[in-house]
Write an enzyme that holds these catalytic residues in place. Structure first.
Site, PDB file in Angstrom:
ATOM      1  N   GLU A  92      40.554  40.189  59.603  1.00 40.02           N
ATOM      2  CA  GLU A  92      40.218  40.098  57.687  1.00 40.02           C
ATOM      3  C   GLU A  92      39.952  39.311  57.340  1.00 40.02           C
ATOM      4  O   GLU A  92      40.280  37.975  56.575  1.00 40.02           O
ATOM      5  CB  GLU A  92      41.117  40.595  56.857  1.00 40.02           C
ATOM      6  CG  GLU A  92      40.673  40.781  55.533  1.00 40.02           C
ATOM      7  CD  GLU A  92      42.176  41.537  55.072  1.00 40.02           C
ATOM      8  OE1 GLU A  92      42.150  41.878  53.877  1.00 40.02           O
ATOM      9  OE2 GLU A  92      43.348  41.420  55.586  1.00 40.02           O
TER      10      GLU A  92
ATOM     11  N   ARG B  27      29.029  51.286  36.442  1.00 35.86           N
ATOM     12  CA  ARG B  27      30.034  52.696  36.267  1.00 35.86           C
ATOM     13  C   ARG B  27      28.989  52.676  37.033  1.00 35.86           C
ATOM     14  O   ARG B  27      29.557  54.103  38.772  1.00 35.86           O
ATOM     15  CB  ARG B  27      29.939  53.230  35.402  1.00 35.86           C
ATOM     16  CG  ARG B  27      27.916  53.494  34.358  1.00 35.86           C
ATOM     17  CD  ARG B  27      29.032  54.300  33.785  1.00 35.86           C
ATOM     18  NE  ARG B  27      27.340  54.383  32.990  1.00 35.86           N
ATOM     19  CZ  ARG B  27      26.737  55.487  31.831  1.00 35.86           C
ATOM     20  NH1 ARG B  27      27.406  55.849  31.249  1.00 35.86           N
ATOM     21  NH2 ARG B  27      25.289  55.371  31.397  1.00 35.86           N
TER      22      ARG B  27
ATOM     23  N   HIS C 254      49.213  48.946  44.920  1.00 36.17           N
ATOM     24  CA  HIS C 254      48.584  48.766  44.571  1.00 36.17           C
ATOM     25  C   HIS C 254      46.958  49.800  44.034  1.00 36.17           C
ATOM     26  O   HIS C 254      45.664  48.411  43.252  1.00 36.17           O
ATOM     27  CB  HIS C 254      47.912  48.532  45.818  1.00 36.17           C
ATOM     28  CG  HIS C 254      48.296  46.953  46.341  1.00 36.17           C
ATOM     29  ND1 HIS C 254      49.251  46.439  46.732  1.00 36.17           N
ATOM     30  CD2 HIS C 254      47.554  45.561  46.353  1.00 36.17           C
ATOM     31  CE1 HIS C 254      49.569  45.390  47.115  1.00 36.17           C
ATOM     32  NE2 HIS C 254      48.499  45.000  47.691  1.00 36.17           N
TER      33      HIS C 254
ATOM     34  N   ASP D  17      49.406  47.049  54.905  1.00 35.52           N
ATOM     35  CA  ASP D  17      48.992  45.516  54.534  1.00 35.52           C
ATOM     36  C   ASP D  17      50.037  44.398  54.331  1.00 35.52           C
ATOM     37  O   ASP D  17      49.640  43.989  53.235  1.00 35.52           O
ATOM     38  CB  ASP D  17      47.805  45.487  53.629  1.00 35.52           C
ATOM     39  CG  ASP D  17      46.777  44.257  53.080  1.00 35.52           C
ATOM     40  OD1 ASP D  17      46.559  43.445  54.582  1.00 35.52           O
ATOM     41  OD2 ASP D  17      46.132  44.137  51.990  1.00 35.52           O
TER      42      ASP D  17
ATOM     43  N   LEU E  29      48.633  40.777  41.977  1.00 36.35           N
ATOM     44  CA  LEU E  29      49.287  41.362  42.786  1.00 36.35           C
ATOM     45  C   LEU E  29      49.795  39.827  44.101  1.00 36.35           C
ATOM     46  O   LEU E  29      48.172  39.540  44.464  1.00 36.35           O
ATOM     47  CB  LEU E  29      49.254  42.800  43.678  1.00 36.35           C
ATOM     48  CG  LEU E  29      49.735  44.022  42.897  1.00 36.35           C
ATOM     49  CD1 LEU E  29      49.064  45.328  43.321  1.00 36.35           C
ATOM     50  CD2 LEU E  29      50.896  43.562  42.173  1.00 36.35           C
TER      51      LEU E  29
END
Length: 407
Positions: free
Chosen positions: A134, A234, A258, A280, A317
């Site tokens: 990652e 948007r 999440h 994850d 988080l």
């Protein structure tokens, strides 16, 4: 090399099929499913909490578990082997240890440590389906970069991938990158030709760059909706574009923290059978609630509810601290997916994306990677895991109903 005792062999599993709810008898020999036959449940013997059987869970993204961290090299063979066995207790029969953005040397060492652990122990090798990188070829922008260290973020580099692939003895199977970098399409094509699945994540790419990445062979989105800017146009933006690309499978973190349920609902509706759930999980997953210090994120707090956030800002988080059974339970309990679909999102679908034999699920000729579980009030509780036709344990050995398995 670890040797299992003959008593660990499983010849038959009798339980309710996870998708149909009908009783089945699964015959096993040589680690392979040899038969799947319907059975009649004797009247008056159905337990109040019936045991279901589903295919083994496959997690494409695990950073660590129960204090074991795949991003703190050197990583001992014991750490990696313990992680495999501990994850089996969570129903995860195959997973991809995830190495995040770091220095080239640190990534090479972590990849090499995982390879050496697999070479030293067949049981470890059986549980690790490949390595997920990652980064470090992600967006350098704040927000999109997430908690990845800016100093190590870099443009895609095939020589580095080749170095890490050599270190891992060919075990790098997934690379998460951002196609915003110049020459990304050529890099993606080389990865695909080399048997590496390219996933788009931690990106600030334009819709045109994402479309070009998909044309070059990218086939996955990494934890869509996370590792993203707090504010986006948007439309158009990179979230809409990834949802609109039919060729892209999409991973989501469905831990209830999440992503809002509304976002999960939309993603699952749009992606259908190409929606995948990943944990994850970081190394604090499974640990007691409390305050911890992490190499990434510094001081963090794990709440009794399982939410992991920065100590300095509870709104942010600090990673996922829940394993796949929790994610499956959330999807079912919130009415976002049927029990069968939620289980498939964490088992046969990721296996199918990665071309693993476990994609056959519960079928003759498939690997005997099976999970016995109960489902009460929308919650999934693992009873026991079977890996390649052998007992691999469960969260509580005392809870195992051995009458459901015959050796």
């Amino acid at each position: 090399m670890t040797a299992e005792a003959p008593r660990d062999l499983v010849k038959r599993v009798d339980a309710l099929h996870y998708a149909t709810g009908h009783p089945v008898s699964i015959g096993i020999d040589g680690g392979i499913i040899r038969s799947v036959e319907p059975i009649a449940a004797p009247e008056g013997t159905r337990p109040r909490a019936p045991t279901f059987v589903g295919p083994g869970l496959v997690d494409l993204q695990v950073n660590g578990y129960l204090g074991r961290d795949f991003n703190r090299p050197p990583i001992s063979p014991e750490t990696i082997g313990d992680s495999v066995r501990l994850l089996w207790q969570q129903g995860v029969t195959s997973f991809y240890p995830t190495i995040i953005t770091n220095s080239p040397d640190a990534i090479a060492q972590a990849a090499g440590d995982i390879a050496r652990a697999c070479e030293a122990d067949r049981v470890t090798a059986d549980g690790i389906a490949g390595i997920h990188l990652e980064g470090p070829f992600i967006s350098p922008e704040d927000g999109a970069r997430g908690a990845h260290a800016l100093q190590y973020v870099r443009a895609p580099d095939w020589d580095l991938i080749s170095r890490w692939q050599d270190a891992s003895d060919g075990r790098v199977k997934i690379v998460t990158m951002s196609p915003e970098w110049p020459e990304s399409s050529g890099f993606i094509e080389r990865c695909v030709a080399g048997g590496i699945t390219v996933s788009i994540g931690h990106t600030s790419a334009t819709p045109e760059q994402i479309a070009a990445a998909v044309a070059a062979g990218a086939r996955l989105s990494t934890h869509l909706g996370n590792g993203a800017h707090l504010m986006l146009p948007r439309h158009p933006n990179y979230l809409w574009e990834q949802l609109a690309q039919d060729e892209l499978w999409t991973c989501v973190i469905a831990d209830g923290f999440h992503l809002p349920d509304q976002v999960l609902k939309v993603i699952l509706k749009v992606k259908g059978d190409k929606a995948i759930v990943v944990s994850d999980a970081v190394s604090l997953a499974g640990m007691p609630a409390g305050t911890y210090t992490q190499p990434v994120g510094g001081d963090v707090v794990l709440t009794p509810e399982g939410r992991l956030h920065l100590a300095s800002n509870p709104r942010l988080l600090a990673g996922s601290a829940q394993m796949l059974p929790h994610h499956i339970s959330h999807l079912i309990g919130r009415g976002l997916a049927t029990s069968a679909d939620a289980w498939d999102m964490a088992s046969v679908r990721p296996a199918s994306l990665m071309g693993r034999p476990q994609s056959a699920g519960i079928a003759v000729g498939a690997p005997a990677d099976l999970v016995l579980f109960t489902a009460d009030n929308g919650g999934v509780r693992i009873v026991e895991t079977i890996k390649a036709g052998r007992r691999a344990g469960g969260p509580s050995e005392a809870s195992i109903n051995t009458s459901k398995i015959t050796g």
